[in-house]
Design a protein around this motif. Structure first.
Motif, PDB file in Angstrom:
ATOM      1  N   VAL A  95     -28.707 -81.130  41.332  1.00  0.00           N
ATOM      2  CA  VAL A  95     -28.084 -79.808  41.185  1.00  0.00           C
ATOM      3  C   VAL A  95     -28.078 -79.029  42.488  1.00  0.00           C
ATOM      4  O   VAL A  95     -27.484 -77.959  42.583  1.00  0.00           O
ATOM      5  CB  VAL A  95     -28.793 -78.968  40.106  1.00  0.00           C
ATOM      6  N   SER A  96     -28.729 -79.544  43.543  1.00  0.00           N
ATOM      7  CA  SER A  96     -28.897 -78.806  44.794  1.00  0.00           C
ATOM      8  C   SER A  96     -29.770 -77.580  44.514  1.00  0.00           C
ATOM      9  O   SER A  96     -30.691 -77.641  43.701  1.00  0.00           O
ATOM     10  CB  SER A  96     -27.542 -78.421  45.390  1.00  0.00           C
ATOM     11  N   GLY A  97     -29.504 -76.463  45.177  1.00  0.00           N
ATOM     12  CA  GLY A  97     -30.302 -75.253  44.973  1.00  0.00           C
ATOM     13  C   GLY A  97     -29.400 -74.037  44.910  1.00  0.00           C
ATOM     14  O   GLY A  97     -28.205 -74.120  45.195  1.00  0.00           O
ATOM     15  N   PRO A  98     -29.945 -72.898  44.543  1.00  0.00           N
ATOM     16  CA  PRO A  98     -29.098 -71.718  44.367  1.00  0.00           C
ATOM     17  C   PRO A  98     -28.392 -71.274  45.640  1.00  0.00           C
ATOM     18  O   PRO A  98     -27.257 -70.807  45.584  1.00  0.00           O
ATOM     19  CB  PRO A  98     -30.069 -70.650  43.860  1.00  0.00           C
ATOM     20  N   GLN A  99     -29.052 -71.415  46.807  1.00  0.00           N
ATOM     21  CA  GLN A  99     -28.410 -70.967  48.040  1.00  0.00           C
ATOM     22  C   GLN A  99     -27.159 -71.781  48.334  1.00  0.00           C
ATOM     23  O   GLN A  99     -26.114 -71.232  48.704  1.00  0.00           O
ATOM     24  CB  GLN A  99     -29.391 -71.067  49.220  1.00  0.00           C
ATOM     25  N   VAL A 100     -27.248 -73.101  48.197  1.00  0.00           N
ATOM     26  CA  VAL A 100     -26.099 -73.958  48.484  1.00  0.00           C
ATOM     27  C   VAL A 100     -25.063 -73.878  47.365  1.00  0.00           C
ATOM     28  O   VAL A 100     -23.864 -73.756  47.616  1.00  0.00           O
ATOM     29  CB  VAL A 100     -26.559 -75.417  48.693  1.00  0.00           C
ATOM     30  N   SER A 101     -25.520 -73.922  46.116  1.00  0.00           N
ATOM     31  CA  SER A 101     -24.586 -73.904  44.989  1.00  0.00           C
ATOM     32  C   SER A 101     -23.721 -72.648  45.010  1.00  0.00           C
ATOM     33  O   SER A 101     -22.491 -72.710  44.891  1.00  0.00           O
ATOM     34  CB  SER A 101     -25.354 -74.002  43.672  1.00  0.00           C
ATOM     35  N   GLU A 102     -24.371 -71.497  45.192  1.00  0.00           N
ATOM     36  CA  GLU A 102     -23.633 -70.236  45.129  1.00  0.00           C
ATOM     37  C   GLU A 102     -23.078 -69.823  46.484  1.00  0.00           C
ATOM     38  O   GLU A 102     -21.984 -69.249  46.566  1.00  0.00           O
ATOM     39  CB  GLU A 102     -24.542 -69.146  44.560  1.00  0.00           C
ATOM     40  N   GLY A 103     -23.806 -70.132  47.571  1.00  0.00           N
ATOM     41  CA  GLY A 103     -23.353 -69.705  48.885  1.00  0.00           C
ATOM     42  C   GLY A 103     -22.304 -70.594  49.501  1.00  0.00           C
ATOM     43  O   GLY A 103     -21.420 -70.118  50.231  1.00  0.00           O
ATOM     44  N   TYR A 105     -20.659 -73.502  47.614  1.00  0.00           N
ATOM     45  CA  TYR A 105     -19.669 -73.987  46.649  1.00  0.00           C
ATOM     46  C   TYR A 105     -19.108 -72.893  45.745  1.00  0.00           C
ATOM     47  O   TYR A 105     -18.124 -73.116  45.050  1.00  0.00           O
ATOM     48  CB  TYR A 105     -20.268 -75.104  45.788  1.00  0.00           C
ATOM     49  N   GLY A 106     -19.770 -71.744  45.709  1.00  0.00           N
ATOM     50  CA  GLY A 106     -19.289 -70.684  44.837  1.00  0.00           C
ATOM     51  C   GLY A 106     -19.459 -70.996  43.365  1.00  0.00           C
ATOM     52  O   GLY A 106     -18.704 -70.508  42.525  1.00  0.00           O
ATOM     53  N   VAL A 107     -20.470 -71.807  43.055  1.00  0.00           N
ATOM     54  CA  VAL A 107     -20.747 -72.192  41.666  1.00  0.00           C
ATOM     55  C   VAL A 107     -22.060 -71.554  41.244  1.00  0.00           C
ATOM     56  O   VAL A 107     -23.095 -71.743  41.902  1.00  0.00           O
ATOM     57  CB  VAL A 107     -20.835 -73.723  41.527  1.00  0.00           C
ATOM     58  N   LYS A 108     -22.039 -70.807  40.167  1.00  0.00           N
ATOM     59  CA  LYS A 108     -23.224 -70.119  39.681  1.00  0.00           C
ATOM     60  C   LYS A 108     -24.335 -71.117  39.388  1.00  0.00           C
ATOM     61  O   LYS A 108     -24.124 -72.126  38.723  1.00  0.00           O
ATOM     62  CB  LYS A 108     -22.889 -69.325  38.414  1.00  0.00           C
ATOM     63  N   PHE A 109     -25.526 -70.819  39.901  1.00  0.00           N
ATOM     64  CA  PHE A 109     -26.665 -71.705  39.666  1.00  0.00           C
ATOM     65  C   PHE A 109     -27.382 -71.232  38.406  1.00  0.00           C
ATOM     66  O   PHE A 109     -28.386 -70.530  38.445  1.00  0.00           O
ATOM     67  CB  PHE A 109     -27.621 -71.676  40.866  1.00  0.00           C
ATOM     68  N   ASP A 110     -26.823 -71.616  37.275  1.00  0.00           N
ATOM     69  CA  ASP A 110     -27.429 -71.223  36.009  1.00  0.00           C
ATOM     70  C   ASP A 110     -27.501 -72.441  35.095  1.00  0.00           C
ATOM     71  O   ASP A 110     -26.690 -73.344  35.171  1.00  0.00           O
ATOM     72  CB  ASP A 110     -26.643 -70.090  35.340  1.00  0.00           C
ATOM     73  N   LYS A 111     -28.501 -72.459  34.261  1.00  0.00           N
ATOM     74  CA  LYS A 111     -28.705 -73.537  33.288  1.00  0.00           C
ATOM     75  C   LYS A 111     -28.550 -74.918  33.926  1.00  0.00           C
ATOM     76  O   LYS A 111     -27.744 -75.745  33.462  1.00  0.00           O
ATOM     77  CB  LYS A 111     -27.733 -73.374  32.113  1.00  0.00           C
ATOM     78  N   PRO A 112     -29.313 -75.209  34.975  1.00  0.00           N
ATOM     79  CA  PRO A 112     -29.130 -76.483  35.670  1.00  0.00           C
ATOM     80  C   PRO A 112     -29.401 -77.705  34.800  1.00  0.00           C
ATOM     81  O   PRO A 112     -28.738 -78.736  34.964  1.00  0.00           O
ATOM     82  CB  PRO A 112     -30.121 -76.398  36.833  1.00  0.00           C
ATOM     83  N   LEU A 113     -30.335 -77.611  33.871  1.00  0.00           N
ATOM     84  CA  LEU A 113     -30.616 -78.765  33.018  1.00  0.00           C
ATOM     85  C   LEU A 113     -29.455 -79.050  32.085  1.00  0.00           C
ATOM     86  O   LEU A 113     -29.007 -80.203  31.943  1.00  0.00           O
ATOM     87  CB  LEU A 113     -31.895 -78.525  32.217  1.00  0.00           C
ATOM     88  N   ALA A 114     -28.945 -78.024  31.413  1.00  0.00           N
ATOM     89  CA  ALA A 114     -27.824 -78.209  30.498  1.00  0.00           C
ATOM     90  C   ALA A 114     -26.584 -78.681  31.257  1.00  0.00           C
ATOM     91  O   ALA A 114     -25.830 -79.539  30.776  1.00  0.00           O
ATOM     92  CB  ALA A 114     -27.523 -76.902  29.762  1.00  0.00           C
ATOM     93  N   ARG A 115     -26.382 -78.131  32.448  1.00  0.00           N
ATOM     94  CA  ARG A 115     -25.230 -78.531  33.255  1.00  0.00           C
ATOM     95  C   ARG A 115     -25.334 -80.009  33.657  1.00  0.00           C
ATOM     96  O   ARG A 115     -24.363 -80.762  33.606  1.00  0.00           O
ATOM     97  CB  ARG A 115     -25.137 -77.648  34.500  1.00  0.00           C
TER      98      ARG A 115
END
Length: 349
Positions: A95-103, A105-115
């Motif tokens: 899932v990477s991490g919140p900084q890379v995901s949101e900063g 890719y512009g993808v909200k880092f939420d519910k990583p397990l379900a995603r």
């Protein structure tokens, strides 16, 4: 136990050396060559390049970042790489991490397990070459009310089942990985702390799927440095350990820091993070306990490395992916050869 080589990231000026390392690993009988991606080189292009210039070694993504690609695109890439490599591709996801995901890719880092679970479900459907339809929280295929229709993958992978790995650190992620994946990609894996940090959660997940750890590929990436002065060799990895434990994530959300805490280094992990986030990288590196480095790396003469390899095998590691220290090609090649020597001395080859 098999050996792998982790090439890490590309584009740092050593790409020709990286290819030479991969080819030497192929010649020496290494099982797999992994490539990584963050926000520089992408792993798919690198793996295609390596696969085209090797013969037997598997090529694996460690990892493809889940926020970087739709699951259907990942299935296409996996099928293509498996076809081009003659059935040598391993699909590693994270899932990477919140900084890379949101900063990045512009993808909200939420519910990583379900995603992650949903992502894997779609990939497996696509790779089975059935017509793809999915209704979930994060993806709906086809989109309702439009011209889309269920489509099936047109590429035929060499193998019916491409091995799927997940990079996992936290207990819940490890449990889910045991349930839905074929293997786990691990970092900072310590044989002495394997049960409480890794194996217990994986077993719980495997049991949910009606399985045990037999046939499950446990793949730690382990830094390695060969020489007589173990203390000096450990110092080589202080900045690396400090980066992950101290700076890879925010003060509230750092998976590696929490792992160090679970290994019994709570006070030290807090100090490393405090100093790193304050900009004192040298102080953070100095605060890393030597015991933490020594327990998560292969350090010393070949005989000592062989003993540590035995400990990794006894702790359940099935593929040991080495990351040899060195800034020159000769140093890295020497590390590859020392890995094979140590594996043979340990009686694990």
């Amino acid at each position: 136990m098999r050996l792998g080589i982790n090439l890490g990231y590309w584009g740092a000026g050593m790409d020709a050396d990286n290819l030479a390392v991969a080819r030497e690993a192929d010649r020496l009988g290494y099982a797999v060559c992994w490539a990584a991606e963050a926000y520089g080189s992408d792993a798919a292009t690198v793996l295609a390049w390596v696969a085209a210039q090797t013969e037997r070694i598997d090529v694996g993504s460690a990892i493809f970042q889940i926020p970087a690609r739709t699951p259907s695109m990942t299935a296409m890439t996996a099928a293509t790489l498996d076809s081009l490599s003659g059935g040598r591709f391993r699909l590693g996801l994270g899932v990477s991490g919140p900084q890379v995901s949101e900063g990045w890719y512009g993808v909200k880092f939420d519910k990583p397990l379900a995603r992650t679970r949903e992502y894997v479900e779609i990939i497996r459907k696509a790779m089975s070459r059935e017509r793809l339809s999915h209704e979930g929280e994060h993806w709906t295929l086809p989109l309702p009310g439009g011209p889309g229709k269920p489509i099936k993958l047109t590429v035929h992978p060499v193998r019916e089942h491409i091995p799927l790995y997940i990079a996992a650190i936290g207990p819940k992620n490890l449990e889910q990985t045991g349930e839905i994946a074929d293997g786990a990609l691990l970092v900072f894996f310590s044989p002495e702390h394997a049960e409480e940090t890794t194996l217990g959660a994986l077993r719980t997940g495997r049991a949910k799927a009606g399985k045990d750890l037999d046939g499950f590929d446990l793949v730690p990436t382990v830094p390695m440095a060969v020489g007589d002065d173990v203390g000096a060799l450990a110092d080589l990895f202080r900045p690396y350990t400090a980066l992950y434990v101290g700076g890879m994530g925010s003060a509230r959300q750092n998976f590696y820091n929490k792992l160090a805490q679970r290994m019994g280094y709570g006070k030290e992990a807090a100090e490393i993070q405090e100093k790193y986030l304050a900009g004192d990288k040298d102080g953070a590196a100095a605060a890393v306990p030597r015991e933490l480095i020594d327990s998560t790396a292969l350090l010393g003469p070949v005989e000592r490395i062989a003993e540590r390899m035995q400990a990794y095998a006894e702790a359940g590691a099935t593929t040991l992916s080495l990351a040899p220290a060195g800034f020159t090609l000769d140093e890295r090649i020497a590390g590859l050869r020392a890995g094979v020597d140590a594996l043979e001395r340990a009686g694990l080859a």
